[in-house]
Design a protein around this motif. Structure first.
Motif, PDB file in Angstrom:
ATOM      1  N   ALA A 158      26.304  -1.746 -24.239  1.00  0.00           N
ATOM      2  CA  ALA A 158      25.745  -0.392 -24.187  1.00  0.00           C
ATOM      3  C   ALA A 158      24.954  -0.169 -22.903  1.00  0.00           C
ATOM      4  N   LEU A 159      24.191  -1.168 -22.470  1.00  0.00           N
ATOM      5  CA  LEU A 159      23.448  -1.054 -21.203  1.00  0.00           C
ATOM      6  C   LEU A 159      24.405  -0.908 -20.030  1.00  0.00           C
ATOM      7  N   TYR A 160      25.511  -1.681 -20.056  1.00  0.00           N
ATOM      8  CA  TYR A 160      26.501  -1.564 -18.972  1.00  0.00           C
ATOM      9  C   TYR A 160      27.171  -0.182 -18.990  1.00  0.00           C
ATOM     10  N   LEU A 161      27.440   0.343 -20.192  1.00  0.00           N
ATOM     11  CA  LEU A 161      28.039   1.673 -20.299  1.00  0.00           C
ATOM     12  C   LEU A 161      27.096   2.739 -19.749  1.00  0.00           C
ATOM     13  N   LEU A 162      25.798   2.628 -20.018  1.00  0.00           N
ATOM     14  CA  LEU A 162      24.839   3.585 -19.475  1.00  0.00           C
ATOM     15  C   LEU A 162      24.819   3.536 -17.950  1.00  0.00           C
ATOM     16  N   ALA A 163      24.856   2.315 -17.394  1.00  0.00           N
ATOM     17  CA  ALA A 163      24.876   2.188 -15.933  1.00  0.00           C
ATOM     18  C   ALA A 163      26.119   2.838 -15.347  1.00  0.00           C
ATOM     19  N   GLU A 164      27.286   2.646 -15.986  1.00  0.00           N
ATOM     20  CA  GLU A 164      28.518   3.250 -15.503  1.00  0.00           C
ATOM     21  C   GLU A 164      28.446   4.787 -15.572  1.00  0.00           C
ATOM     22  N   CYS A 165      27.869   5.312 -16.668  1.00  0.00           N
ATOM     23  CA  CYS A 165      27.781   6.762 -16.818  1.00  0.00           C
ATOM     24  C   CYS A 165      26.889   7.389 -15.751  1.00  0.00           C
ATOM     25  N   TYR A 166      25.779   6.725 -15.425  1.00  0.00           N
ATOM     26  CA  TYR A 166      24.868   7.282 -14.427  1.00  0.00           C
ATOM     27  C   TYR A 166      25.300   7.000 -13.001  1.00  0.00           C
ATOM     28  N   SER A 167      26.422   6.268 -12.807  1.00  0.00           N
ATOM     29  CA  SER A 167      26.843   5.908 -11.453  1.00  0.00           C
ATOM     30  C   SER A 167      27.686   6.980 -10.791  1.00  0.00           C
ATOM     31  N   PHE A 168      28.142   8.009 -11.549  1.00  0.00           N
ATOM     32  CA  PHE A 168      28.897   9.092 -10.925  1.00  0.00           C
ATOM     33  C   PHE A 168      28.842  10.325 -11.815  1.00  0.00           C
ATOM     34  N   TYR A 175      19.709  -0.022 -15.334  1.00  0.00           N
ATOM     35  CA  TYR A 175      20.564  -0.397 -16.467  1.00  0.00           C
ATOM     36  C   TYR A 175      21.469  -1.573 -16.111  1.00  0.00           C
ATOM     37  N   TYR A 176      21.961  -1.636 -14.858  1.00  0.00           N
ATOM     38  CA  TYR A 176      22.754  -2.803 -14.456  1.00  0.00           C
ATOM     39  C   TYR A 176      21.923  -4.080 -14.575  1.00  0.00           C
ATOM     40  N   GLN A 177      20.668  -4.030 -14.145  1.00  0.00           N
ATOM     41  CA  GLN A 177      19.802  -5.213 -14.206  1.00  0.00           C
ATOM     42  C   GLN A 177      19.540  -5.628 -15.656  1.00  0.00           C
ATOM     43  N   GLN A 178      19.313  -4.642 -16.530  1.00  0.00           N
ATOM     44  CA  GLN A 178      19.107  -4.974 -17.942  1.00  0.00           C
ATOM     45  C   GLN A 178      20.379  -5.560 -18.563  1.00  0.00           C
ATOM     46  N   ALA A 179      21.532  -4.986 -18.227  1.00  0.00           N
ATOM     47  CA  ALA A 179      22.798  -5.516 -18.746  1.00  0.00           C
ATOM     48  C   ALA A 179      23.049  -6.922 -18.234  1.00  0.00           C
ATOM     49  N   LEU A 180      22.715  -7.187 -16.975  1.00  0.00           N
ATOM     50  CA  LEU A 180      22.899  -8.525 -16.398  1.00  0.00           C
ATOM     51  C   LEU A 180      22.065  -9.551 -17.156  1.00  0.00           C
ATOM     52  N   ALA A 192      29.717 -11.764 -14.289  1.00  0.00           N
ATOM     53  CA  ALA A 192      30.263 -11.586 -12.943  1.00  0.00           C
ATOM     54  C   ALA A 192      30.616 -10.121 -12.695  1.00  0.00           C
ATOM     55  N   ARG A 193      31.158  -9.456 -13.695  1.00  0.00           N
ATOM     56  CA  ARG A 193      31.534  -8.045 -13.519  1.00  0.00           C
ATOM     57  C   ARG A 193      30.304  -7.174 -13.276  1.00  0.00           C
ATOM     58  N   VAL A 194      29.229  -7.408 -14.046  1.00  0.00           N
ATOM     59  CA  VAL A 194      28.005  -6.626 -13.855  1.00  0.00           C
ATOM     60  C   VAL A 194      27.409  -6.893 -12.475  1.00  0.00           C
ATOM     61  N   LEU A 195      27.426  -8.162 -12.044  1.00  0.00           N
ATOM     62  CA  LEU A 195      26.918  -8.488 -10.705  1.00  0.00           C
ATOM     63  C   LEU A 195      27.697  -7.743  -9.631  1.00  0.00           C
ATOM     64  N   HIS A 196      29.024  -7.642  -9.799  1.00  0.00           N
ATOM     65  CA  HIS A 196      29.861  -6.955  -8.806  1.00  0.00           C
ATOM     66  C   HIS A 196      29.480  -5.469  -8.725  1.00  0.00           C
ATOM     67  N   SER A 197      29.335  -4.831  -9.883  1.00  0.00           N
ATOM     68  CA  SER A 197      28.977  -3.412  -9.890  1.00  0.00           C
ATOM     69  C   SER A 197      27.572  -3.190  -9.326  1.00  0.00           C
ATOM     70  N   LEU A 198      26.632  -4.060  -9.719  1.00  0.00           N
ATOM     71  CA  LEU A 198      25.259  -3.931  -9.220  1.00  0.00           C
ATOM     72  C   LEU A 198      25.207  -4.131  -7.713  1.00  0.00           C
ATOM     73  N   ALA A 199      25.948  -5.129  -7.197  1.00  0.00           N
ATOM     74  CA  ALA A 199      25.946  -5.388  -5.758  1.00  0.00           C
ATOM     75  C   ALA A 199      26.489  -4.199  -4.980  1.00  0.00           C
ATOM     76  N   ASN A 200      27.519  -3.544  -5.507  1.00  0.00           N
ATOM     77  CA  ASN A 200      28.090  -2.378  -4.813  1.00  0.00           C
ATOM     78  C   ASN A 200      27.091  -1.228  -4.726  1.00  0.00           C
ATOM     79  N   ILE A 201      26.369  -0.943  -5.812  1.00  0.00           N
ATOM     80  CA  ILE A 201      25.413   0.164  -5.786  1.00  0.00           C
ATOM     81  C   ILE A 201      24.216  -0.190  -4.919  1.00  0.00           C
TER      82      ILE A 201
END
Length: 762
Positions: free
Chosen positions: A107-117, A129-134, A147-156
């Motif tokens: 759910a935390l990862y989904l919130l981060a994805e929703c607020y990313s665009f 939210y990415y940090q909390q999901a990580l 690893a997937r959350v780290l990739h998304s967090l690193a990009n933002i």
């Protein structure tokens, strides 16, 4: 089969049959089905999983619409993202046990994805939210998801903060992927190379790109191979190894995959420039001719990049009279651009054309524009070449003082770049040495782990073989029995089908004679109906145009009302900044909540397909979520919201939303004093065909013993009673083990506070 797997299969089938019409219909049916199950599911792991599935389906629906529609059409459906955020927040807000932690992490990862665009874009919330999901995925122990959350967090982080801060995140992702031998590790290496290239660490970038290429060559990912070849060619060109860059670009062109004309022409123009640098003029001429041939597929010069490449090719071939009109065609486009890279390169090329045709003042004009763009974009290497070009122009015109100034500036910038390069090379050598030392330590550690793993595999191999033999025998016997049963069943079904077909054949013959007589009669009526249908069709078109215009005007009205209410909220917020009295601030805040409840109604109206009906389940969820966030109480207050998928007229939705706002606001302010924890429940159910019941209950301290709601002078209680009267409903307030507010009303009953012919706030 689990519920999640059933939903996944249904969505995949809808996608396979799809297209743009099948997908939303099937998707909405699945969401409605899950919502009905949610109402019957108690607060346990299954409820958490259902909330997460509904939120994910709303997010997937938004992504499909984003791909299949234009940007303007997607903006008409922001409620998809809002719904996904609302359900994900419910999961995050629930008291989470250890066995529910994976759902909370998702759910935390989904919130981060929703607020990313989208219209909900918020980089600060996305990173949080990415940090909390990580952190949650690390606690769960899921390496691929970590690893997937780290990739998304690193990009933002790279986009919003910088490459320096994003690099450690990608390195951590790389280490995790290596621990479980991820097959897509080459994508992470490419990102690391790109960051080194951005920071100017070209040798380290080259090493990362080369490692990525070696791994990608086994993946058969042609699109990625094209990208990595382009990156490698740029690095080699930056390092001055032009022949290596030429070789890489030829490999990129040799990949057999569908390519856009712009991409192919871009590769050829890069080869043309590299051949010019290395004085391979026949090969450069061949590249120019190839670009001219490609440009014939775009005779109207609609492609900006292709037109620029064509003009550069004509300049190289000395056909200046053909290049100049193309540059004039592109000039208005680039003049409005804020892309400093494009502005610098375009004006350099135009300046080169006028320099070669000895029109020095025009050449100076475009080189000056290119110089300004290079300074704004911080491209010192481009500034060096531009100063040198201006030096040549001033020298040709006899402006010796200006020529000397440009020569000195070019020399100074070049010397500065040389010193930076030396410092960067020293830093790269130091980093490379530290990396090699770490690699050696990791190699020794991996060897020890491999020895232990081999010992464990030898111990378990024998037991696995014994188990495999037993399972194979049992499975074979089961499959044989199953095959015999299926064969017998098919034989019985075939016999029964033959009998039914014979009976149906006889009935069809009798019906055929009747149909022939009816067919002749229908042909006579068909001509009459055809004439009537044409008349009806023309009338329907006129009516549809009127309805469309009415709906557009109503949506515009709702949009403007919503904007005006937002202005009122901003004015209240501005007024609050000048107040110090707590009672006044509280009144301002309550007024903001009431305005927000009304503004949300109008937002839903101009976003919805209809213009006078509100989906109360989504609206109530958003009102509750807004109030829950507004009152950041120190103690945890649980919320349970059960709302049936009911649509109400806007006349009833407004007072109902304000009643909910007042009741929940009073509960959050007064029901749980002194850090007392508790729970607030809200239910909105259909009691009959046109009657409904709203129940708001809390387990707080309740009302004082001597408090009479009917004689209360408080604004909140007065509003609740007034809006209840406006709805023509029966209101009951019970203070036992907390406070319960219950309102029963009918859709047809409206008082003089409002009617279907007049809509106003009272």
């Amino acid at each position: 089969m689990s519920c999640y797997r059933a939903v996944f299969i249904a969505v995949m089938v809808a996608t396979a049959l799809n297209s743009h019409s099948a997908w939303p219909q099937v998707h909405n049916r699945i969401i409605d089905s899950l919502k009905r199950r949610l109402m019957l599911t108690p607060a346990d792991t299954n409820r958490t999983r259902l909330l997460l599935q509904i939120g994910q389906l709303y997010y997937d629906h938004y992504k499909v619409d984003r791909q299949d529609r234009s940007y303007s059409d997607v903006r008409k459906q922001p409620d998809l993202l809002d719904s996904a955020i609302g359900y994900a927040r419910q999961v995050v807000g629930l008291p989470v046990a250890t066995y529910q932690l994976p759902q909370k992490a998702e759910a935390l990862y989904l919130l981060a994805e929703c607020y990313s665009f989208g219209e909900s874009y918020d980089s600060i919330r996305t990173i949080s939210y990415y940090q909390q999901a990580l952190k949650a995925f690390k606690q769960v122990g899921s390496k691929p998801r970590t690893a997937r959350v780290l990739h998304s967090l690193a990009n933002i982080v790279r986009l919003r903060i910088g490459a320096q801060q994003a690099l450690p995140l990608f390195m951590e992702e790389l280490a995790i992927q290596q621990s479980y031998r991820d097959t897509t590790i080459y994508l992470t290496l490419e990102r690391i190379g790109f960051l080194h290239q951005t920071m100017g660490n070209y040798q380290l970038a080259l090493q990362a790109y080369q490692q990525s290429l070696r791994l990608a060559e086994h993946s058969n990912n042609l699109s990625y191979l094209e990208d990595i070849y382009a990156d490698l060619a740029m690095i080699y060109e930056t390092l001055g190894d032009y022949q290596a860059a030429i070789t890489i670009l030829k490999k990129r062109l040799g990949i057999e995959s569908p390519k856009a004309i712009n991409q192919v022409a871009g590769d050829h123009i890069r080869l043309l420039n590299l051949y010019k640098i290395t004085h391979q003029l026949p090969q450069a001429r061949q590249q120019a001719l190839t670009i001219i041939e490609l440009a014939r597929q775009d005779p109207n010069h609609e492609s900006i990049n292709l037109t620029s490449y064509l003009a550069q090719s004509y300049v190289f071939l000395g056909q200046y009279e053909r290049a100049e009109p193309l540059y004039k065609h592109l000039f208005p486009i680039y003049e409005k651009s804020n892309n400093f890279t494009g502005l610098t390169n375009f004006n350099k090329h135009v300046g080169e054309l006028y320099w070669l045709t000895r029109r020095f003042e025009q050449a100076r004009y475009f080189y000056q524009i290119a110089l300004t763009a290079s300074q704004q974009g911080r491209f010192p290497d481009e500034a060096v070449s531009i100063h040198r070009a201006l030096f040549q122009i001033d020298s040709a015109q006899g402006n010796l003082r200006s020529a000397l100034q440009h020569f000195q500036l070019a020399t100074a910038i070049n010397d500065s770049l040389f010193n930076q390069t030396k410092n960067r090379q020293f830093e790269e050598l130091r980093t490379q040495y530290e990396t090699e030392q770490k690699d050696k330590d990791l190699h020794l550690q991996n060897q020890r782990i491999q020895v232990l793993s081999q010992q464990q595999q030898l111990q378990t191999q024998q037991s696995q073989q014994d188990r495999l033999v037993r399972n194979s025998i049992g499975l074979g016997a089961f499959m044989l029995l199953l095959l015999l049963g299926l064969t017998y069943n098919r034989y019985r079904l075939k016999q029964r089908s033959n009998q039914q077909l014979q009976h149906q054949h006889e009935l069809l013959q009798a019906q055929q004679h009747q149909l022939q007589a009816q067919h002749q009669e229908l042909q006579a009526h068909q001509q009459v109906l055809h004439t009537q249908q044409n008349q009806i069709h023309h009338k329907n078109q006129d009516l549809q145009r009127l309805l469309d215009e009415q709906e557009r005007l109503m949506k515009e009205i709702h949009h403007r009302v919503k904007n005006n209410l937002q202005v009122v909220m901003s004015l209240l917020n501005s007024q609050a900044s000048y107040l110090s009295d707590n009672a006044a601030l509280s009144a301002i805040q309550q007024s903001q909540h009431r305005v927000q409840a009304m503004a949300l109604i109008h937002q839903k109206l101009y976003q919805a397909q209809g213009i006078a009906r509100i989906r109360m389940d989504d609206y109530i969820q958003e009102v509750v979520a807004y109030l829950q966030e507004s009152y950041e109480l120190p103690q945890p207050i649980g919320f349970a919201v059960q709302v049936e998928p009911i649509e109400l007229d806007v006349i009833q939705a407004v007072p109902l939303g304000l009643i909910i706002n007042e009741a929940i606001t009073n509960a959050l302010k007064y029901a749980f004093p002194n850090g007392r924890t508790g729970r607030v429940s809200l239910g909105f159910m259909r009691m009959g065909e046109t009657s409904y019941e709203l129940t708001i209950q809390d387990d707080g301290v309740g009302l004082p013993p001597d408090f009479d709601p009917s004689r209360s002078q408080s604004l909140g209680m007065t509003l609740i009673q007034g809006f209840s009267d406006q709805l023509g409903g029966q209101l009951s307030i019970i203070s036992q083990a907390g406070l319960t507010i219950q309102l029963t009303f009918s859709e047809k009953e409206l008082t003089s506070f409002g009617s279907h012919n007049h809509y106003g706030y009272h």
